[in-house]
Write a protein that holds these residues in place. Structure first.
Motif, PDB file in Angstrom:
ATOM      1  N   SER A  47      28.024  39.707  49.028  1.00 36.46           N
ATOM      2  CA  SER A  47      29.608  39.951  49.280  1.00 36.46           C
ATOM      3  C   SER A  47      30.058  39.449  50.704  1.00 36.46           C
ATOM      4  O   SER A  47      29.352  39.527  51.657  1.00 36.46           O
ATOM      5  N   LEU A  68      35.781  39.042  51.936  1.00 40.13           N
ATOM      6  CA  LEU A  68      36.277  39.836  50.679  1.00 40.13           C
ATOM      7  C   LEU A  68      37.791  40.471  51.062  1.00 40.13           C
ATOM      8  O   LEU A  68      38.667  40.120  50.143  1.00 40.13           O
ATOM      9  N   CYS A 109      33.010  38.269  40.457  1.00 38.74           N
ATOM     10  CA  CYS A 109      32.316  38.922  41.719  1.00 38.74           C
ATOM     11  C   CYS A 109      30.934  39.360  40.977  1.00 38.74           C
ATOM     12  O   CYS A 109      30.668  40.477  40.346  1.00 38.74           O
ATOM     13  N   THR A 153      32.901  41.325  36.996  1.00 42.12           N
ATOM     14  CA  THR A 153      31.864  41.446  37.750  1.00 42.12           C
ATOM     15  C   THR A 153      30.532  42.258  37.027  1.00 42.12           C
ATOM     16  O   THR A 153      30.558  42.853  36.213  1.00 42.12           O
ATOM     17  N   LEU A 188      41.254  41.728  46.093  1.00 40.26           N
ATOM     18  CA  LEU A 188      40.931  41.201  44.926  1.00 40.26           C
ATOM     19  C   LEU A 188      42.229  41.116  43.886  1.00 40.26           C
ATOM     20  O   LEU A 188      42.541  40.344  43.286  1.00 40.26           O
ATOM     21  N   SER A 242      28.116  41.135  43.888  1.00 40.42           N
ATOM     22  CA  SER A 242      28.797  40.869  45.166  1.00 40.42           C
ATOM     23  C   SER A 242      29.459  42.449  45.735  1.00 40.42           C
ATOM     24  O   SER A 242      29.556  42.483  46.924  1.00 40.42           O
ATOM     25  N   LEU A 243      29.825  43.181  44.756  1.00 41.72           N
ATOM     26  CA  LEU A 243      30.748  44.162  45.125  1.00 41.72           C
ATOM     27  C   LEU A 243      29.824  45.562  45.484  1.00 41.72           C
ATOM     28  O   LEU A 243      30.241  46.410  46.081  1.00 41.72           O
ATOM     29  N   ASP A 289      31.957  33.104  50.456  1.00 40.60           N
ATOM     30  CA  ASP A 289      30.736  33.753  50.769  1.00 40.60           C
ATOM     31  C   ASP A 289      30.811  34.284  52.399  1.00 40.60           C
ATOM     32  O   ASP A 289      31.380  33.279  53.171  1.00 40.60           O
ATOM     33  N   ASP A 329      34.836  32.295  42.886  1.00 43.57           N
ATOM     34  CA  ASP A 329      33.551  33.172  43.008  1.00 43.57           C
ATOM     35  C   ASP A 329      33.236  33.784  44.319  1.00 43.57           C
ATOM     36  O   ASP A 329      33.081  33.059  45.236  1.00 43.57           O
ATOM     37  N   VAL A 330      33.719  34.821  44.329  1.00 42.55           N
ATOM     38  CA  VAL A 330      33.781  35.877  45.417  1.00 42.55           C
ATOM     39  C   VAL A 330      32.121  36.396  45.747  1.00 42.55           C
ATOM     40  O   VAL A 330      31.961  37.292  45.023  1.00 42.55           O
ATOM     41  N   GLY A 331      31.676  36.016  46.818  1.00 41.68           N
ATOM     42  CA  GLY A 331      30.316  36.328  47.209  1.00 41.68           C
ATOM     43  C   GLY A 331      29.407  35.356  46.406  1.00 41.68           C
ATOM     44  O   GLY A 331      28.651  35.699  45.496  1.00 41.68           O
TER      45      GLY A 331
END
Length: 230
Positions: free
Chosen positions: A2, A111, A126, A157, A145, A129-130, A88, A65-67
């Motif tokens: 994350s 994030l 995600c 996610t 987000l 990553s959360l 990232d 693509d978060v994380g």
């Protein structure tokens, strides 16, 4: 991993610990996770559903693509018709992603302060990553987000299912690292995303494999046009 907290040494010891640990983990992830998606039809099926929903919504195919970690999802996301980029918190993860996936764009980012304009993305991923977000940081992170996803856009996610308690991750790697991680219940994850301005489209869970220490949960949610709850 994350990008959950503000980057920069000296501001938040937990942030430094999380980021520095994942700098160390970059090579470990390349070794352990290369080919993992190809070996998991269940993971691919959830990403396939997400890609189909993003495409069907007609809002575009750009997804963040978060994380993103080492960028291992990017080739598959492109294969199913999306145009992914990754962010990232870990500079080393981003360096490895750029090295191993040169056809995609990767940036270091937090994030809670994503480098995207309001309502600019048809989709966000995600993937595990959360679960690094402490309870008091989740509302702001999930609101961020929601800020970048267009109404009608989608978020997918995956995370480790558990009882919402904090654990110390990284200890079993033998790399001398540790960081906080939360194995979240499905109701906690769904409630947080709903309050941020999403509605559930699909949810699922699967048992842990022999190589895993916890079962996994999946959610695909759609950004509503309503104002998120305070």
């Amino acid at each position: 991993m994350s990008g959950a907290r503000q980057p920069g040494h000296g501001h938040d010891p937990a942030t430094d610990e999380l980021r520095d640990a994942h700098d160390v983990l970059a090579a470990f992830y390349v070794e352990r996770l290369t080919g993992a998606l190809e070996a998991s039809p269940r993971d691919r099926s959830v990403l396939d559903l997400f890609a189909a929903l993003v495409t069907q919504a007609g809002l575009g195919t750009e997804v963040a693509d978060v994380g993103c970690g080492t960028g291992r999802l990017e080739p598959y996301l492109a294969f199913v018709g999306l145009r992914p980029s990754g962010v990232d918190l870990s500079r080393e993860m981003v360096r490895v992603a750029r090295r191993d996936q040169p056809g995609f764009t990767f940036e270091v980012a937090d994030l809670r302060h994503l480098p995207y304009a309001d309502a600019s993305l048809p989709g966000v991923v995600c993937w595990y990553s959360l679960m690094y977000l402490p309870p008091d940081e989740r509302p702001a992170a999930l609101a961020e987000l929601a800020r970048v996803v267009r109404p009608g856009g989608h978020l997918v996610t995956a995370w480790k299912l558990g009882d919402d308690s904090a654990r110390r991750g990284g200890l079993t790697t033998g790399l001398g690292i540790a960081f906080d991680v939360w194995w979240l219940s499905a109701p906690t994850m769904e409630h947080g995303l709903t309050r941020a301005g999403f509605e559930t489209v699909f949810w699922a869970g699967r048992p842990a494999t022999d190589e895993e220490d916890a079962p996994s949960g999946y959610l695909v949610v759609r950004r509503t046009g309503s104002t998120p709850a305070p």
